[in-house]
Scaffold this motif. Structure first.
Motif, PDB file in Angstrom:
ATOM      1  N   UNK A  43       0.832  -1.205   0.000  1.00  0.00           N
ATOM      2  CA  UNK A  43       0.000   0.000   0.000  1.00  0.00           C
ATOM      3  C   UNK A  43       0.868   1.256   0.000  1.00  0.00           C
ATOM      4  N   UNK A  44       1.928   1.256   0.814  1.00  0.00           N
ATOM      5  CA  UNK A  44       2.828   2.410   0.852  1.00  0.00           C
ATOM      6  C   UNK A  44       3.541   2.598  -0.478  1.00  0.00           C
ATOM      7  N   UNK A  45       4.010   1.494  -1.058  1.00  0.00           N
ATOM      8  CA  UNK A  45       4.703   1.585  -2.339  1.00  0.00           C
ATOM      9  C   UNK A  45       3.752   2.026  -3.443  1.00  0.00           C
ATOM     10  N   UNK A  46       2.509   1.574  -3.376  1.00  0.00           N
ATOM     11  CA  UNK A  46       1.515   2.004  -4.350  1.00  0.00           C
ATOM     12  C   UNK A  46       1.224   3.486  -4.275  1.00  0.00           C
ATOM     13  N   UNK A  47       1.179   4.037  -3.055  1.00  0.00           N
ATOM     14  CA  UNK A  47       0.955   5.478  -2.893  1.00  0.00           C
ATOM     15  C   UNK A  47       2.126   6.268  -3.456  1.00  0.00           C
ATOM     16  N   UNK A  48       3.337   5.797  -3.206  1.00  0.00           N
ATOM     17  CA  UNK A  48       4.529   6.457  -3.747  1.00  0.00           C
ATOM     18  C   UNK A  48       4.510   6.436  -5.273  1.00  0.00           C
ATOM     19  N   UNK A  49       4.179   5.280  -5.856  1.00  0.00           N
ATOM     20  CA  UNK A  49       4.125   5.165  -7.314  1.00  0.00           C
ATOM     21  C   UNK A  49       3.010   6.026  -7.901  1.00  0.00           C
ATOM     22  N   UNK A  50       1.889   6.125  -7.208  1.00  0.00           N
ATOM     23  CA  UNK A  50       0.771   6.921  -7.706  1.00  0.00           C
ATOM     24  C   UNK A  50       1.113   8.410  -7.746  1.00  0.00           C
ATOM     25  N   UNK A  51       1.802   8.904  -6.717  1.00  0.00           N
ATOM     26  CA  UNK A  51       2.183  10.313  -6.715  1.00  0.00           C
ATOM     27  C   UNK A  51       3.218  10.595  -7.799  1.00  0.00           C
ATOM     28  N   UNK A  52       4.138   9.680  -8.012  1.00  0.00           N
ATOM     29  CA  UNK A  52       5.114   9.855  -9.087  1.00  0.00           C
ATOM     30  C   UNK A  52       4.417   9.846 -10.445  1.00  0.00           C
ATOM     31  N   UNK A  53       3.400   9.019 -10.595  1.00  0.00           N
ATOM     32  CA  UNK A  53       2.613   9.000 -11.826  1.00  0.00           C
ATOM     33  C   UNK A  53       1.871  10.319 -12.014  1.00  0.00           C
ATOM     34  N   UNK A  54       1.363  10.880 -10.920  1.00  0.00           N
ATOM     35  CA  UNK A  54       0.681  12.174 -10.979  1.00  0.00           C
ATOM     36  C   UNK A  54       1.642  13.272 -11.453  1.00  0.00           C
TER      37      UNK A  54
END
Length: 327
Positions: free
Chosen positions: A97-108
Motif C-alpha cells: 500500500x505504501x509503495x503504491x501510494x509512492x508510485x501513484x504520486x510519481x505518476x501524478x
C-alpha cells in the motif's frame, strides 16, 4: 489547471512564484518515500500495482499524502516499522500500500509533465524533484544501503518502481542523469532551458530560483549500486534485485544502458569462427534455428500431422548443404 498555463501568463506566473506547487510536490514525494521500510526481503506474492496510465486518484492516496506530511507529530515515517527491525516482507499488504501510494504520486507528477504546456512550470517541477527528492532524500538512502541488512534490496526495489513508472523523457532523463552521470550530476535539467519568466517583486521562498545550484560529483552511482550487489556473497535477494534493476534499465531505458555496462569489442583474430564477424549471417542463422526448433516442438506435441515432406534443414551460409535433422 496545469493545462491552462499555456496561454495564461498570470496563472503561470502565480504557479511559478507564489504557489510553491513544485516544491510541495517534491517534498510530498520525499515524505511518501520516507514512509517506506528501510530494509526489505523478497518473498513470493502479488506484484506491486504500478499505474499504467493516468489513474483516478482516490481518497487513499490523499490520506497517504496527508499522513506522510503530518507524520512527525505521530512518530510516523520509518518509525512505523520500528517494532520489527528485521527486513519487511515485500508481499506485506501494508508495504504494498505504501509503495503504491509512492508510485501513484510519481505518476501524478509525470502526468503534469505530459499535460502542462508551460515549459517553465515543467522545468521548475523537475528542478525541485532533483534537488528536494533525488539529491536530498533518495541519494543518502542509496549511500547508506548495504547487502547485509536488506537496505540495498529496499533501495533497488524503490528505484525499480520509479523506473517502471517513468515514461516521460524529461522525467527519465532527470532521474537517470542524476544517478548515472558522474560528471554532470548538477547539470541543468535540459540542454536548452526556456527563458525565465519575469519574477514579481518578492518571489516565494520555495521557488526553484532560490534553490542552491550544485555541481556534485557522485562518489556512488547507480552502476556502483548494481555491481556491488551483484557480487554479494551474503544475500541472494540483493543479487536478484540487482539483476531485476539491470534488466529493467536494459529493456525499458536502453539508451542509458551504456552507463551501466561496458562493451568490449572482440577483434576478428579472437573469434573461433571467422563467419561470426558478419553479424547479419549470425542473426540469419539464429532465426533459422528458432524456426527449426519451433517446428520440432510442434511435431512433438502432435499439433501438426505427419507429412511425407522431407525433414526441415538448416541453411548455413558458409556451407552448401546441411544434413537432415535426426529422426
Amino acid at each position: 489547471i496545469m493545462a491552462s498555463t499555456g496561454g495564461n501568463t498570470a496563472l503561470e506566473k502565480f504557479i511559478l512564484d507564489d504557489s510553491g506547487f513544485a516544491a510541495i510536490l517534491s517534498a510530498t514525494l520525499g515524505a511518501l518515500y520516507s514512509q517506506l521500510p528501510r530494509s526489505l526481503r523478497v518473498t513470493t506474492g502479488p506484484a506491486a500495482v504500478i499505474p499504467e496510465s493516468f489513474p483516478s486518484y482516490s481518497a487513499d492516496l490523499q490520506n497517504a499524502i496527508e499522513s506522510s506530511i503530518f507524520s512527525s507529530n505521530d512518530h510516523g515515517g520509518s518509525d512505523r516499522w520500528a517494532e520489527d527491525r528485521m527486513p519487511v516482507s515485500s508481499s506485506s499488504a501494508e508495504f504494498r500500500a505504501c509503495l503504491g501510494s509512492f508510485a501513484s504520486l510519481l505518476t501524478f507528477i509525470q502526468e503534469i509533465l505530459y499535460r502542462c504546456p508551460s515549459a517553465h512550470v515543467c522545468a521548475q517541477l523537475l528542478g525541485n524533484l532533483r534537488n528536494n527528492f533525488l539529491q536530498s532524500i533518495l541519494y543518502p538512502s542509496l549511500l547508506e544501503s548495504s547487502d547485509t541488512d536488506g537496505t540495498s534490496v529496499a533501495v533497488m526495489r524503490y528505484l525499480e518502481t520509479m523506473l517502471q513508472v517513468a515514461r516521460h523523457e524529461d522525467l527519465v532523463s532527470t532521474v537517470m542523469d542524476f544517478l548515472t552521470d558522474e560528471g554532470s550530476a548538477g547539470s541543468s535539467i535540459s540542454p536548452s532551458p526556456p527563458p525565465a519568466v519575469p519574477a514579481p517583486e518578492q518571489s516565494s521562498a520555495m521557488a526553484i530560483d532560490d534553490l542552491p545550484e550544485t555541481n556534485v560529483l557522485l562518489p556512488f552511482t547507480l552502476r556502483d549500486l548494481v555491481y556491488t550487489n551483484l557480487q554479494s556473497s551474503v544475500s541472494m535477494d540483493a543479487v536478484v534485485s540487482a539483476l531485476n534493476l539491470l534488466r529493467l534499465v536494459l529493456s525499458k531505458h536502453c539508451r542509458y544502458s551504456s552507463r551501466l555496462i561496458e562493451v568490449e569489442r572482440v577483434q576478428p583474430s579472437g573469434l573461433t569462427h571467422g563467419w561470426m564477424t558478419n553479424c547479419t549471417v549470425a542473426i540469419d542463422v539464429h532465426r533459422q534455428e528458432l524456426e527449426m526448433y519451433a517446428r520440432l516442438m510442434a511435431q512433438l506435441q502432435g499439433d501438426i500431422e505427419k507429412t511425407a515432406d522431407a525433414p526441415p534443414t538448416l541453411h548455413i551460409p558458409w556451407r552448401h548443404t546441411a544434413g537432415p535433422l535426426p529422426g
